[in-house]
Design an enzyme around this catalytic site. Structure first.
Site, PDB file in Angstrom:
ATOM      1  N   ARG A  32      11.782   3.347   0.340  1.00 49.48           N
ATOM      2  CA  ARG A  32      11.627   2.395   1.455  1.00 49.48           C
ATOM      3  C   ARG A  32      12.880   1.542   1.499  1.00 49.48           C
ATOM      4  NH1 ARG A  32       6.658  -1.286   3.339  1.00 49.48           N
ATOM      5  NH2 ARG A  32       6.002   0.802   3.951  1.00 49.48           N
ATOM      6  N   HIS A  88       8.222   5.579   9.998  1.00 50.54           N
ATOM      7  CA  HIS A  88       7.364   5.521   8.804  1.00 50.54           C
ATOM      8  C   HIS A  88       6.511   6.797   8.856  1.00 50.54           C
ATOM      9  CE1 HIS A  88       5.155   4.073   5.500  1.00 50.54           C
ATOM     10  NE2 HIS A  88       4.823   2.862   5.909  1.00 50.54           N
ATOM     11  N   ARG A 133       0.811  -1.225   0.000  1.00 53.27           N
ATOM     12  CA  ARG A 133       0.000   0.000   0.000  1.00 53.27           C
ATOM     13  C   ARG A 133       0.845   1.277   0.000  1.00 53.27           C
ATOM     14  NH1 ARG A 133      -2.640  -3.190   2.772  1.00 53.27           N
ATOM     15  NH2 ARG A 133      -0.785  -4.473   2.924  1.00 53.27           N
ATOM     16  N   THR A 134       1.985   1.298   0.645  1.00 52.37           N
ATOM     17  CA  THR A 134       2.780   2.535   0.614  1.00 52.37           C
ATOM     18  C   THR A 134       3.279   2.779  -0.802  1.00 52.37           C
ATOM     19  OG1 THR A 134       3.475   2.001   2.862  1.00 52.37           O
ATOM     20  CG2 THR A 134       4.641   3.787   1.766  1.00 52.37           C
ATOM     21  N   LYS A 161      26.309  -4.990  -9.529  1.00 50.74           N
ATOM     22  CA  LYS A 161      27.711  -4.909  -9.989  1.00 50.74           C
ATOM     23  C   LYS A 161      28.611  -4.318  -8.913  1.00 50.74           C
ATOM     24  CE  LYS A 161      25.814  -3.491 -14.393  1.00 50.74           C
ATOM     25  NZ  LYS A 161      25.704  -2.275 -15.205  1.00 50.74           N
TER      26      LYS A 161
HETATM   27  N1   CP Z   1       1.318   0.152   6.040  1.00 51.15           N
HETATM   28  C1   CP Z   1       2.328  -0.194   5.209  1.00 51.15           C
HETATM   29  O1   CP Z   1       3.418   0.348   5.271  1.00 51.15           O
HETATM   30  O2   CP Z   1       1.997  -1.170   4.313  1.00 51.15           O
HETATM   31  P1   CP Z   1       2.959  -1.721   3.181  1.00 51.15           P
HETATM   32  O3   CP Z   1       4.106  -2.412   3.849  1.00 51.15           O
HETATM   33  O4   CP Z   1       2.110  -2.663   2.370  1.00 51.15           O
HETATM   34  O5   CP Z   1       3.435  -0.562   2.358  1.00 51.15           O
END
Ligand code: CP
Length: 370
Positions: A140, A174, A90-91, A119
């Site tokens: 991420r 997050h 979702r993120t 590499k």
């Molecule tokens: N809530 C959340 O971070 O979900 P994802 O890991 O699916 O992005």
């Protein structure tokens, strides 16, 4: 072959990162405007209120075809890179679609084995390379602190710095999840005096769960909030968060089961026990005290809400989904809109949305409905 190294040496970084956070934060702002989004501690109450108003506007503007076209035109000349080298559903999708709502062209790397990192190129050099081609990096990464390091690196070393958004950094932070969580809380409690004074239970793996950490930091902005942490003894909330809350005067309690909190909480924020990290293969039955089942709903306040950053496994029974207090699917939808608003703020189109965008709000529709 050069090995992956988070600790690739860049002169000045070690000195920088040792400074207190308050001294580091100004590097990630430009002319009073947020530039790199790395920590929840970057958000104050005026910023949050303004962002939520902008989010409501963007989602209303996007409802009609003309409004959606206008939004899409705002940043049609911009490009964004989504560097997601830790799994995400979702993120990733909400950032991708938030970028598209605002017209950004997007590219992505989701597996470093498909990039020149295979590499031996360092992740830091990969990020600098992205900044040659795009105007925004959304990242991420499994390593705590890597988002900050690369944002600092772009600001200090690069001749073409671009903003960087932390979309989840190890078990640390997050921050954009915290934004959508507070937005969901705010809208849910809109007719009940807002978030102020509410009791919020945070349940599950609080030690390794970065969403709870980032959300806890934001609670200092809402006077009267009380936090109830419920976690297995091994996964209680970190000492650093407790110290932060104490220093900010945010009251909290620690518990080892959800049951006694059911009737006290205005919001129950469930999280997954992250037992994929457990080397000794603990069984899920050990975590039953941290599950919400249909039978528990009768013990909750009639107007309490249930949240979850998702993904879930067994910690919320599927039968709970049909209860009107279950807010987690709306919560994840909120993420796309809040992320669009955040990107608009970073790129300075927020004023345009508030002024010129007004003409697409003439349908008289409510500001927002959950
Ligand atoms: N809530 C959340 O971070 O979900 P994802 O890991 O699916 O992005």
């Amino acid at each position: 072959m050069q090995k992956y190294s988070f600790y690739q040496h860049f002169e000045g970084w070690e000195e920088f990162v040792k400074r207190p956070l308050g001294e580091r934060l100004p590097v990630f702002f430009r002319e009073g405007r947020i530039y790199d989004v790395l920590f929840s501690q970057q958000f104050d109450r005026p910023f949050l209120d303004s962002l939520y108003d902008l989010t409501n506007r963007i989602r209303r503007i996007a409802k009609a075809r003309e409004g959606a076209r206008w939004l899409h035109d705002l940043h049609g000349h911009r490009r964004a890179m989504l560097y997601f080298v830790q799994p995400s559903t979702r993120t990733f999708l909400s950032f991708l679609n938030a970028c598209h709502i605002l017209g950004f062209h997007t590219s992505e790397i989701r597996d470093p084995h498909t990039s020149s990192e295979i590499k031996g190129e360092s992740p830091e050099d990969s990020i600098r390379t992205f900044s040659s081609y795009v105007d925004l990096i959304v990242m991420r990464h499994p390593q705590e602190g890597f988002a900050e390091k690369t944002a600092w690196l772009l600001n200090v070393y690069s001749d073409r710095p671009v903003p960087l958004i932390n979309a989840g950094s190890g078990s640390d932070q997050h921050p954009t999840q915290a934004l959508l969580d507070v937005y969901t809380l705010q809208r849910s409690f809109e007719d009940r005096g807002g978030i102020e004074g509410k009791v919020i239970a945070l349940v599950g793996d609080l030690k390794r769960g970065r969403t709870v950490r980032s959300l806890s930091y934001l609670m200092k902005n809402y006077p009267g909030v009380k936090l109830l942490f419920a976690a297995p003894p091994a996964f209680q909330i970190g000492e650093d968060i407790k110290e932060f809350l104490s220093n900010q005067g945010v009251p909290f309690e620690e518990h080892t089961s959800l049951e006694p909190l059911l009737g006290r909480a205005d919001a129950i924020y469930m999280t997954r026990i992250q037992d994929e990290h457990d080397k000794d293969g603990k069984s899920e039955s050990q975590y039953e005290d941290f599950c919400l089942r249909k039978r528990d709903l009768a013990k909750m306040k009639p107007d309490a809400i249930v949240m979850h950053p998702l993904p879930r496994r067994g910690e919320i029974e599927v039968a709970v989904d049909r209860d009107p207090r279950a807010m987690y699917w709306r919560q994840e939808r909120n993420g796309m809109w809040i992320r669009a608003a955040l990107i608009s703020v970073i790129f300075g189109s927020d004023e345009e949305v508030r002024t010129e965008g007004e003409r697409y709000l003439s349908d008289g529709s409510p500001a927002y409905s959950l």
